[in-house]
Design a protein around this motif. Structure first.
Motif, PDB file in Angstrom:
ATOM      1  N   PHE A 104       0.868  -0.606  -0.359  1.00 41.86           N
ATOM      2  CA  PHE A 104       0.031   0.179   0.284  1.00 41.86           C
ATOM      3  C   PHE A 104       0.737   1.136   0.456  1.00 41.86           C
ATOM      4  O   PHE A 104       1.820   1.391   0.774  1.00 41.86           O
ATOM      5  CB  PHE A 104      -1.122  -0.034   1.135  1.00 41.86           C
ATOM      6  CG  PHE A 104      -1.765  -0.879   1.078  1.00 41.86           C
ATOM      7  CD1 PHE A 104      -2.890  -1.052   0.960  1.00 41.86           C
ATOM      8  CD2 PHE A 104      -1.385  -2.554   2.231  1.00 41.86           C
ATOM      9  CE1 PHE A 104      -4.107  -2.008   0.514  1.00 41.86           C
ATOM     10  CE2 PHE A 104      -2.531  -3.543   2.478  1.00 41.86           C
ATOM     11  CZ  PHE A 104      -3.605  -3.388   1.585  1.00 41.86           C
ATOM     12  N   SER A 105       0.269   1.981  -0.695  1.00 37.54           N
ATOM     13  CA  SER A 105       1.079   2.993  -1.261  1.00 37.54           C
ATOM     14  C   SER A 105       0.256   5.001  -0.442  1.00 37.54           C
ATOM     15  O   SER A 105      -1.145   4.504  -1.102  1.00 37.54           O
ATOM     16  CB  SER A 105       1.586   4.236  -2.160  1.00 37.54           C
ATOM     17  OG  SER A 105       2.366   4.807  -2.225  1.00 37.54           O
ATOM     18  N   ARG A 154      -3.430   4.348  15.545  1.00 38.00           N
ATOM     19  CA  ARG A 154      -2.372   5.537  15.606  1.00 38.00           C
ATOM     20  C   ARG A 154      -1.220   5.766  15.015  1.00 38.00           C
ATOM     21  O   ARG A 154      -0.739   6.105  14.442  1.00 38.00           O
ATOM     22  CB  ARG A 154      -2.675   6.077  16.225  1.00 38.00           C
ATOM     23  CG  ARG A 154      -1.895   7.720  15.986  1.00 38.00           C
ATOM     24  CD  ARG A 154      -2.888   9.132  16.869  1.00 38.00           C
ATOM     25  NE  ARG A 154      -3.865   8.650  17.786  1.00 38.00           N
ATOM     26  CZ  ARG A 154      -5.022  10.319  16.007  1.00 38.00           C
ATOM     27  NH1 ARG A 154      -4.126  10.558  15.245  1.00 38.00           N
ATOM     28  NH2 ARG A 154      -6.149   9.763  16.195  1.00 38.00           N
ATOM     29  N   ASP A 155      -1.011   4.250  15.945  1.00 39.92           N
ATOM     30  CA  ASP A 155       1.254   4.652  14.970  1.00 39.92           C
ATOM     31  C   ASP A 155       1.313   3.907  13.893  1.00 39.92           C
ATOM     32  O   ASP A 155       2.505   4.353  13.286  1.00 39.92           O
ATOM     33  CB  ASP A 155       1.746   3.450  16.179  1.00 39.92           C
ATOM     34  CG  ASP A 155       1.827   3.648  17.780  1.00 39.92           C
ATOM     35  OD1 ASP A 155       1.749   5.586  18.051  1.00 39.92           O
ATOM     36  OD2 ASP A 155       2.006   2.907  18.616  1.00 39.92           O
ATOM     37  N   LEU A 161       2.829   7.252   7.043  1.00 39.59           N
ATOM     38  CA  LEU A 161       3.712   9.015   6.642  1.00 39.59           C
ATOM     39  C   LEU A 161       4.293   9.216   6.334  1.00 39.59           C
ATOM     40  O   LEU A 161       4.753   9.855   5.188  1.00 39.59           O
ATOM     41  CB  LEU A 161       2.560  10.017   7.274  1.00 39.59           C
ATOM     42  CG  LEU A 161       0.987  10.270   7.510  1.00 39.59           C
ATOM     43  CD1 LEU A 161       0.135  10.956   8.565  1.00 39.59           C
ATOM     44  CD2 LEU A 161       0.546  10.422   5.924  1.00 39.59           C
ATOM     45  N   ALA A 162       5.068   8.739   7.067  1.00 34.19           N
ATOM     46  CA  ALA A 162       6.410   8.340   6.894  1.00 34.19           C
ATOM     47  C   ALA A 162       7.270   8.236   5.897  1.00 34.19           C
ATOM     48  O   ALA A 162       8.090   8.647   5.020  1.00 34.19           O
ATOM     49  CB  ALA A 162       7.314   8.654   8.064  1.00 34.19           C
TER      50      ALA A 162
END
Length: 630
Positions: A104-105, A154-155, A161-162
């Motif tokens: 996934f991207s 959330r982690d 995102l990073a």
């Protein structure tokens, strides 16, 4: 049948492509005509330009109660819409993808929207919320974030995102399947049905019965630059020379040399092309070696009416003839349209330019195909390099002539486009060109391609004639241009045997309109009128990488520095690096037995660019250059 199933073909890891089809489009049009379909959303496609039966589609859309269009401009399809909702660019919005199963991207906006646009996904979300109050997401960003944090936490979202990518590809090998011989019957039936339809469509009853009405087969194709024409308002693509014909800024009717000779046709002469169903089209001709007699070629992607100031009314639109009979005739007219060809001369004139050999000869002698070298004496002392010495090697055996390097260089170095008028005058600005030569007979030639950049010669002919020292030799072997010194005498261009220097006759920077100024590379000087330009070995990249190495207190690593042309080459035909590094790849390529410097034996220019011979896997002997084989 060939035993490739489960090896070459892995059906478990197949990539799902687009699912659109002509059958589905016909179903849509029929539904609009019958009134069964009343509302249509058209997203990021332009069928009123690229669908063959445009008149029928346009009439069908007029019957709809509501047509919403989400293109990026008021183009041919936008004119038929009740509402045009300009979609944001992909670099202006959020999104996520699954490119391969399990991988996934995440797509994050690189810039705020330049105009008053809204992402199509946000439009869909807004319409969904009006019908379903349970949807709480404020916008598509929150929608994507909520889905991933709900599923993974959330982690995971922060790491996603990073990194920009998550997951891993699973390599499950597909089990070979047995071939069902009954499939041949399906193929046979399809072929017979196709032949029957062709005979019906290709009836020549509508053609006039005279000698000039010879029937030809018309082949429609997409160019590698414009493709289907969606980006025809991009001047870079319009001025991109076709890899084979070397023509830009037009489409044209390709015809064989023998056919042109029979008909008395000349390059650029306009002919009236007649189709069996009564339509006519006027288009200039291009005489193309290697094309079969009885076959004509015409490119799609041109003839736009609402593309923008660049793409409007360039060439003719061939899309309406895509699903029609390809049997055509033509007759001459008295009109001529000059074609902007960046390579008007196709002969090497017996010089050692593109050198070839056969695989058999190469295996026996890697230096086969190269001329016998002779030592030339120089009046100038040789340069000494205590630090870096930059050089490049281009492998002609790998180069396909695609021209990707041309656009990469243009983007990297702020090279302007000049338009058809000035290309016709030989004033194109590309810093790298890809020459194409034919060998053999015009009916069945072979072609060779050769990218040509500034050679950054040790004995540079340009440096000795510049009266103001605007072009000088650096301590690292590059031939540099100092724009502030250049007064435009163009002596350097006259003295350059490789013809790789460009002069900007006009101030093209003034013509750049917003937001195109944002496409300019801030690391490269934007030149004003009246200076000479040419390849710099991407000197800005050299300084950048050297600076990073200095800050990290380490030597340069071989391969970390790439020029724009090298980075973009899909065939990896270009090698660049430090010739003073004995372990560098470019040094190995430079010293290869099948490498040669262009025209160095004749001119003693000592180029810092070398080529590797073209090797053909054939039993035929390569025609001798001295005998005019090219």
């Amino acid at each position: 049948t060939l035993g490739n199933d489960g090896k070459t073909i892995n059906y478990r890891q197949s990539f799902p492509g687009p699912f659109g089809s002509n059958k589905n489009m016909e179903k849509l049009i029929s539904g609009l005509e019958s009134g069964q379909i009343k509302r249509v959303i058209i997203h990021r496609v332009n069928p009123l330009y690229a669908w063959p039966d445009q008149k029928r589609l346009g009439a069908a859309l007029r019957k709809a109660d509501l047509v919403v269009y989400t293109g990026d401009r008021m183009d041919e399809t936008g004119l038929y819409a009740d509402y045009v909702l300009p979609d944001s660019h992909d670099l202006e919005k959020w999104g996520d993808w699954e490119f391969k199963k399990g991988v996934f991207s995440i797509g994050q906006p690189a810039i705020r929207p330049l105009y008053n646009t809204r992402a199509f996904e946000d439009s869909l979300l807004t319409w969904m919320k009006s019908a379903n109050t349970s949807i709480k997401a404020e916008n598509f960003y929150h929608y994507v974030k909520n889905r991933w944090t709900t599923r993974k936490g959330r982690d995971f979202w922060n790491q996603f995102l990073a990194r920009g990518v998550a997951g891993s590809e699973s390599f499950s090998v597909s089990t070979p399947r047995s071939f069902q011989s009954s499939a041949w019957q399906t193929v046979k039936a399809a072929l017979e049905n196709g032949e029957k339809k062709n005979k019906e469509m290709n009836s020549t009853e509508n053609f006039p019965k005279n000698e000039d009405a010879k029937v030809y087969e018309l082949v429609l194709y997409e160019t590698s630059g414009l493709r289907h024409g969606d980006l025809s308002n991009v001047s870079w693509l319009m001025e991109f020379p076709d890899p084979v014909t070397k023509i830009c800024w037009d489409n044209y009717l390709c015809i064989s040399p023998a056919e042109a000779l029979k008909k008395g046709l000349k390059e650029g002469q306009v002919v009236s092309l007649s189709f069996s169903f009564g339509e006519k089209l006027e288009v200039p001709i291009h005489i193309q070696p290697g094309q079969s007699e009885g076959v004509l070629g015409l490119a799609l992607g041109f003839g736009r009416t609402h593309a923008g100031s660049i793409g409007n009314k360039v060439g003719v639109n061939a899309w309406p003839f895509l699903n029609q009979s390809r049997q055509v005739s033509f007759k001459k007219t008295g009109k001529f349209i000059p074609l902007a060809n960046v390579q008007g001369h196709h002969s090497m004139e017996g010089r050692d330019i593109v050198l070839e050999t056969t695989l058999k000869e190469f295996l026996h002698n890697p230096s086969s195909g190269l001329p016998k070298h002779h030592k030339a004496k120089s009046l100038w002392p040789s340069h000494k390099y205590t630090g870096h010495k930059w050089g490049m090697v281009i492998d002609l055996n790998s180069c396909t002539g695609c021209g990707t390097c041309i656009l990469a260089c243009q983007s990297e170095n702020n090279i302007p486009t000049v338009g058809k008028k000035y290309v016709l005058e030989g004033r194109e600005m590309h810093w790298i060109r890809v020459d194409r030569y034919y060998e053999g007979s015009p009916e069945n030639p072979r072609s060779v391609h050769q990218p040509v950049v500034c050679m950054h010669c040790e004995n540079a002919p340009c440096e000795t004639v510049c009266p103001v020292l605007a072009t000088v030799h650096s301590s690292e072997g590059t031939n540099d241009m100092i724009y502030n010194r250049c007064v435009g005498t163009r002596y350097c261009s006259n003295n350059c045997p490789y013809k790789v220097r460009r002069f900007n006759w006009f101030n093209y920077v003034k013509k750049i309109e917003e937001p195109l100024n944002m496409a300019l590379n801030p690391d490269v000087t934007v030149r004003s009128r009246g200076v000479m330009e040419k390849c710099s070995f991407c000197i800005q990249r050299i300084h950048q990488v050297k600076g990073e190495a200095k800050r990290e207190d380490r030597p340069l690593k071989d391969g970390e520095l790439q020029t724009a042309c090298q980075q973009s080459c899909p065939a990896k035909a270009i090698t660049f690096g430090d010739l003073n590094d004995p372990k560098s790849q470019v040094q190995k390529e430079f010293k290869a037995k099948n490498s040669y410097a262009l025209l160095d034996d004749h001119l003693n220019t000592k180029p810092s660019v070398k080529y590797k011979t073209k090797i053909r896997n054939t039993k035929e002997k390569i025609p001798s250059l001295e005998k005019g084989g090219h």
